[in-house]
Write a protein that holds these residues in place. Structure first.
Motif, PDB file in Angstrom:
ATOM      1  N   PRO A   1     -40.223   5.594 -17.716  1.00 31.82           N
ATOM      2  CA  PRO A   1     -41.041   5.067 -16.612  1.00 31.82           C
ATOM      3  C   PRO A   1     -40.364   5.242 -15.248  1.00 31.82           C
ATOM      4  N   GLN A   2     -39.056   5.056 -15.199  1.00 32.90           N
ATOM      5  CA  GLN A   2     -38.310   5.180 -13.940  1.00 32.90           C
ATOM      6  C   GLN A   2     -38.406   6.597 -13.370  1.00 32.90           C
ATOM      7  N   ASP A   3     -38.691   7.588 -14.215  1.00 30.70           N
ATOM      8  CA  ASP A   3     -38.820   8.981 -13.774  1.00 30.70           C
ATOM      9  C   ASP A   3     -40.190   9.289 -13.169  1.00 30.70           C
ATOM     10  N   PHE A   4     -41.146   8.394 -13.316  1.00 29.17           N
ATOM     11  CA  PHE A   4     -42.511   8.704 -12.897  1.00 29.17           C
ATOM     12  C   PHE A   4     -42.622   9.007 -11.405  1.00 29.17           C
ATOM     13  N   PRO A   5     -42.032   8.206 -10.505  1.00 36.01           N
ATOM     14  CA  PRO A   5     -42.146   8.543  -9.079  1.00 36.01           C
ATOM     15  C   PRO A   5     -41.616   9.943  -8.745  1.00 36.01           C
ATOM     16  N   LYS A   6     -40.530  10.346  -9.371  1.00 33.46           N
ATOM     17  CA  LYS A   6     -39.986  11.688  -9.128  1.00 33.46           C
ATOM     18  C   LYS A   6     -40.982  12.758  -9.571  1.00 33.46           C
ATOM     19  N   ALA A   7     -41.613  12.550 -10.726  1.00 36.58           N
ATOM     20  CA  ALA A   7     -42.614  13.505 -11.205  1.00 36.58           C
ATOM     21  C   ALA A   7     -43.806  13.555 -10.249  1.00 36.58           C
TER      22      ALA A   7
ATOM     23  N   VAL B   1     -43.715  12.983  -7.007  1.00 36.41           N
ATOM     24  CA  VAL B   1     -43.262  13.726  -5.827  1.00 36.41           C
ATOM     25  C   VAL B   1     -43.248  15.228  -6.109  1.00 36.41           C
ATOM     26  N   GLU B   2     -42.750  15.639  -7.256  1.00 32.11           N
ATOM     27  CA  GLU B   2     -42.731  17.069  -7.598  1.00 32.11           C
ATOM     28  C   GLU B   2     -44.144  17.639  -7.630  1.00 32.11           C
ATOM     29  N   ALA B   3     -45.074  16.886  -8.211  1.00 38.62           N
ATOM     30  CA  ALA B   3     -46.470  17.335  -8.243  1.00 38.62           C
ATOM     31  C   ALA B   3     -47.039  17.396  -6.826  1.00 38.62           C
ATOM     32  N   TRP B   4     -46.720  16.396  -5.999  1.00 39.47           N
ATOM     33  CA  TRP B   4     -47.185  16.365  -4.605  1.00 39.47           C
ATOM     34  C   TRP B   4     -46.713  17.613  -3.862  1.00 39.47           C
ATOM     35  N   HIS B   5     -45.434  17.923  -3.979  1.00 33.29           N
ATOM     36  CA  HIS B   5     -44.875  19.057  -3.245  1.00 33.29           C
ATOM     37  C   HIS B   5     -45.360  20.407  -3.763  1.00 33.29           C
ATOM     38  N   SER B   6     -45.957  20.432  -4.943  1.00 39.32           N
ATOM     39  CA  SER B   6     -46.541  21.675  -5.455  1.00 39.32           C
ATOM     40  C   SER B   6     -47.829  22.030  -4.716  1.00 39.32           C
ATOM     41  N   ARG B   7     -48.428  21.048  -4.034  1.00 36.53           N
ATOM     42  CA  ARG B   7     -49.706  21.177  -3.318  1.00 36.53           C
ATOM     43  C   ARG B   7     -50.868  21.459  -4.262  1.00 36.53           C
ATOM     44  N   ASP B   8     -50.703  21.111  -5.525  1.00 34.44           N
ATOM     45  CA  ASP B   8     -51.732  21.308  -6.544  1.00 34.44           C
ATOM     46  C   ASP B   8     -52.148  19.938  -7.078  1.00 34.44           C
ATOM     47  N   GLY B   9     -53.305  19.457  -6.647  1.00 27.98           N
ATOM     48  CA  GLY B   9     -53.784  18.152  -7.077  1.00 27.98           C
ATOM     49  C   GLY B   9     -53.946  18.030  -8.579  1.00 27.98           C
ATOM     50  N   HIS B  10     -54.126  19.150  -9.257  1.00 29.78           N
ATOM     51  CA  HIS B  10     -54.270  19.116 -10.711  1.00 29.78           C
ATOM     52  C   HIS B  10     -52.941  18.770 -11.393  1.00 29.78           C
ATOM     53  N   ARG B  11     -51.843  19.087 -10.738  1.00 34.19           N
ATOM     54  CA  ARG B  11     -50.531  18.665 -11.277  1.00 34.19           C
ATOM     55  C   ARG B  11     -50.374  17.150 -11.152  1.00 34.19           C
ATOM     56  N   ILE B  12     -50.901  16.583 -10.076  1.00 34.61           N
ATOM     57  CA  ILE B  12     -50.897  15.116  -9.970  1.00 34.61           C
ATOM     58  C   ILE B  12     -51.807  14.552 -11.053  1.00 34.61           C
ATOM     59  N   GLY B  13     -53.000  15.098 -11.187  1.00 37.62           N
ATOM     60  CA  GLY B  13     -53.936  14.630 -12.209  1.00 37.62           C
ATOM     61  C   GLY B  13     -53.355  14.683 -13.606  1.00 37.62           C
ATOM     62  N   ALA B  14     -52.523  15.676 -13.877  1.00 36.16           N
ATOM     63  CA  ALA B  14     -51.925  15.818 -15.206  1.00 36.16           C
ATOM     64  C   ALA B  14     -50.989  14.666 -15.554  1.00 36.16           C
ATOM     65  N   LEU B  15     -50.558  13.906 -14.549  1.00 39.31           N
ATOM     66  CA  LEU B  15     -49.710  12.741 -14.791  1.00 39.31           C
ATOM     67  C   LEU B  15     -50.508  11.520 -15.243  1.00 39.31           C
ATOM     68  N   PHE B  16     -51.834  11.626 -15.218  1.00 35.14           N
ATOM     69  CA  PHE B  16     -52.724  10.505 -15.497  1.00 35.14           C
ATOM     70  C   PHE B  16     -53.532  10.729 -16.770  1.00 35.14           C
ATOM     71  N   ALA B  17     -53.865   9.635 -17.424  1.00 33.08           N
ATOM     72  CA  ALA B  17     -54.741   9.686 -18.598  1.00 33.08           C
ATOM     73  C   ALA B  17     -56.130  10.163 -18.174  1.00 33.08           C
ATOM     74  N   GLU B  18     -56.879  10.698 -19.126  1.00 31.79           N
ATOM     75  CA  GLU B  18     -58.244  11.177 -18.844  1.00 31.79           C
ATOM     76  C   GLU B  18     -59.101  10.110 -18.185  1.00 31.79           C
ATOM     77  N   ASP B  19     -58.949   8.855 -18.614  1.00 31.20           N
ATOM     78  CA  ASP B  19     -59.790   7.760 -18.106  1.00 31.20           C
ATOM     79  C   ASP B  19     -59.041   6.857 -17.128  1.00 31.20           C
ATOM     80  N   ALA B  20     -58.029   7.393 -16.456  1.00 28.38           N
ATOM     81  CA  ALA B  20     -57.212   6.609 -15.528  1.00 28.38           C
ATOM     82  C   ALA B  20     -57.995   6.226 -14.275  1.00 28.38           C
ATOM     83  N   ASN B  21     -57.471   5.234 -13.567  1.00 30.45           N
ATOM     84  CA  ASN B  21     -58.008   4.797 -12.283  1.00 30.45           C
ATOM     85  C   ASN B  21     -56.926   4.961 -11.218  1.00 30.45           C
TER      86      ASN B  21
END
Length: 149
Positions: A6-12, A14-34
């Motif tokens: 869990p402590q690694d989640f913010p780093k992941a 940030v890495e997804a954010w800096h990729s500029r690919d919103g789908h990489r951010i989405g991949a960090l979330f469950a299908e039914d996430a909010n």
């Protein structure tokens, strides 16, 4: 993207954010996430989270840097955790095209363990407004501090 703890989640995030690919951010979330953003926009599944972040990362957040700060993690059992992280955002484009000042937010993530690591089922992003204690709506929403009155 695998998130080992869990402590690694913010780093992941940030890495997804800096990729500029919103789908990489989405991949960090469950299908039914909010995900609730700083203005109260509420995205109710991975596809909506991905789409919203992809749009923002390719427009007004296209030149941003996201820096994680203080992070806390609390176990909610063997397969669930609550993570808070204070982030600083640099480089947002203002509506007039100029670079806006830095902002701080606190992101809250509710995580669950999956076979490959940890994944978010919910997130809430809250702007930090130094010296203020709430908002008030007097023709427009503004941050106020009643302690000085």
């Amino acid at each position: 993207m695998k998130v080992a703890t869990p402590q690694d989640f913010p780093k992941a995030f940030v890495e997804a954010w800096h990729s500029r690919d919103g789908h990489r951010i989405g991949a960090l979330f469950a299908e039914d996430a909010n995900f609730v953003n700083v203005t109260g926009l509420w995205w109710r599944d991975r596809a909506a989270i991905s789409k919203a972040h992809d749009y923002a990362l390719k427009s007004f957040f296209s030149d941003t840097t996201l820096k994680p700060g203080v992070t806390t993690s609390r176990s909610l059992g063997p397969d669930h955790a609550l993570v808070h992280c204070r982030f600083t955002l640099f480089g947002q484009k203002a509506p007039n095209g100029e670079t806006a000042g830095a902002r701080q937010t606190i992101l809250t993530f509710v995580l669950h363990r999956i076979e490959t690591g940890w994944q978010a089922v919910a997130a809430q992003n809250t702007d930090v407004v130094p010296g203020k204690e709430t908002h008030v709506n007097t023709d427009s929403l503004s941050a106020v501090d009643y302690r000085d009155t």
